[in-house]
Design an enzyme around this catalytic site. Structure first.
Site, PDB file in Angstrom:
ATOM      1  N   LYS A  25       2.225 -11.164  13.094  1.00 34.59           N
ATOM      2  CA  LYS A  25       1.973 -11.536  11.706  1.00 34.59           C
ATOM      3  C   LYS A  25       2.286 -13.014  11.539  1.00 34.59           C
ATOM      4  O   LYS A  25       2.823 -13.663  12.438  1.00 34.59           O
ATOM      5  CB  LYS A  25       2.859 -10.729  10.735  1.00 34.59           C
ATOM      6  CG  LYS A  25       2.739  -9.248  10.839  1.00 34.59           C
ATOM      7  CD  LYS A  25       1.516  -8.710  10.142  1.00 34.59           C
ATOM      8  CE  LYS A  25       1.459  -7.202  10.327  1.00 34.59           C
ATOM      9  NZ  LYS A  25       0.152  -6.668  10.500  1.00 34.59           N
ATOM     10  N   SER A  52      -5.320  -6.670  11.306  1.00 35.84           N
ATOM     11  CA  SER A  52      -4.525  -7.311  10.269  1.00 35.84           C
ATOM     12  C   SER A  52      -4.460  -8.820  10.382  1.00 35.84           C
ATOM     13  O   SER A  52      -3.957  -9.464   9.482  1.00 35.84           O
ATOM     14  CB  SER A  52      -3.097  -6.750  10.287  1.00 35.84           C
ATOM     15  OG  SER A  52      -2.478  -7.096  11.486  1.00 35.84           O
TER      16      SER A  52
END
Lengths: 178, 219
Positions: free
Chosen positions: B92, B48
């Site tokens: 993230k 990701s």
């Protein structure tokens, strides 16, 4: 002569510094142990505010909260929990846990103005918390279900005021059907 | 009599064991405190955050001081506890702080705009095609942030960076060596630490959105 005095002074200074650093180290070690106990085992805290009346007073009650149950997932509906507020990350609040993930929780939306109830299924990884005094409490009815990782401790014993000393284990549980 | 001497030996052995255990325990305590409150090396893996971080795993240095003093902002890569699974920690990028308006694509034709509520942050993976982030589970409370990533520690084999001088050119082509020949040379293995800063300023973070929008509109 001056050199001798200088050497004597150094000697004294050295022993003082050594003693001071030894004592400081002992105090530092004690605070480390205290901090570790507070963070991972058991801590005491003072809660004030109107949202948990009658369980906790408006002006402030001291209680003991333990941290192990949260880490092992042993909390359930009816427990009083310490949690970090999702709206102000520096604030820690005390509320009662009413639903874990995938539980269906029914709550009174606005008890001051109406009797309307709403039902919600708590999403995965979240919990539903409410204050005991639903008329004056900012809880999951306003900011929604709270992620489980924001829970910090489970309150198990009230220690101040002395006449209200006692265990808080699921005795004053709200009716889960309400 | 012999029993007494055994007891004496036992006592001294037990004392030594206790002393050594105390030293190891103190070291582990110090390591734990440093890991939790100062700086910790963390292994992160997954698709990701491509191309910023590797699919197969990267060791990053994350510091745990900034989020306690409120210095986490847009563009920072952070370690955040997953709101969906409390045992997992995600890596993230913070794309919006409280009060910011964020736009994201739920599918290539339809975009949505939300305002990040008070006390929350909006996180997205750099690889928006293979990342489950705030676009799926909503904005995340600031209290779930565990640390901010500031360095990456990566290992490069000599095949990619060559310190010894190249051989004299036999032909006129540029000095290249096949990776296998480099590999078997005397100093075939070398570690190189690469430090790369990961926080990008606010205006560049907005640029991320503009760029993605531009690509999407071409479809």
């Amino acid at each position: 002569m001056v050199g001798l005095i200088g050497r004597l002074w150094n000697l004294q200074y050295k022993s003082i510094v050594k003693e001071a650093s030894g004592k400081t180290l002992a105090v530092a070690k004690f605070f480390c142990v205290l901090h570790i106990t507070n963070t991972y085992l058991c801590t005491f805290a003072l809660a004030y505010g109107p949202s948990m009346i009658p369980t906790f007073n408006l002006t402030g009650d001291m209680f003991l909260a333990e941290r192990l149950s949260i880490k092992f997932g042993k909390v359930g509906p009816g427990d009083i929990v310490l949690l970090r507020s999702p709206e102000s990350p520096r604030k820690v609040m005390v509320k009662r846990l009413l639903g874990l993930e995938s539980h269906s929780v029914t709550y009174v939306v606005d008890p001051m103005n109406s009797d309307r109830c709403d039902t919600i299924v708590v999403p995965k990884g979240h919990v539903w918390v409410e204050g005991d005094n639903i008329y004056n409490s900012r809880d999951s009815r306003q900011f929604g279900p709270v992620p489980y990782s924001l829970l910090e401790g489970k309150v198990f014993c009230k220690i101040w005021p002395p006449k209200e000393f006692g265990s808080l284990m699921k005795s004053g549980m709200k009716d889960p059907d309400l | 009599m012999r029993l007494l001497s055994y007891m004496g030996q036992w006592k001294s052995a037990a004392k030594e064991v206790l002393d050594r255990t105390a030293i190891v325990a103190k070291f582990l305590c110090l390591l734990h405190v440093t890991n939790n409150y100062l700086c910790s090396p963390t292994l992160v893996y997954g698709p990701s955050m491509l191309p910023t971080l590797n699919l197969t795993g990267d060791v990053v240095l994350a510091e745990h001081v900034s989020h306690r003093i409120g210095k986490v902002g847009t563009g920072d890569v952070v370690l955040v506890r997953s709101p969906v699974d409390p045992r997992r920690i995600l890596t993230k990028r913070v794309v919006g702080m409280e009060g910011d308006t964020v736009s994201f694509y739920v599918d290539p034709m339809y975009s949505q705009t939300t305002v990040v509520p008070k006390g929350h942050v909006w996180i997205q993976g750099d690889n928006t095609y293979a990342s489950s982030d705030s676009r799926h589970f909503g904005s995340v409370p600031y209290g779930l942030i565990q640390g901010k990533v500031f360095f990456r520690v990566s290992l490069f084999y000599l095949a990619y960076t060559h310190p010894t001088p190249p051989p004299p050119p036999t032909h006129t082509h540029t000095h290249t060596q096949t990776p296998s020949s480099i590999f078997f040379q005397k100093n075939w293995f070398q570690l190189q630490f690469q430090f790369r800063k990961y926080s990008i300023p606010r205006n560049e973070a907005c640029f991320y959105f503009v760029r993605i929008d531009g690509i999407m509109e071409m479809f």
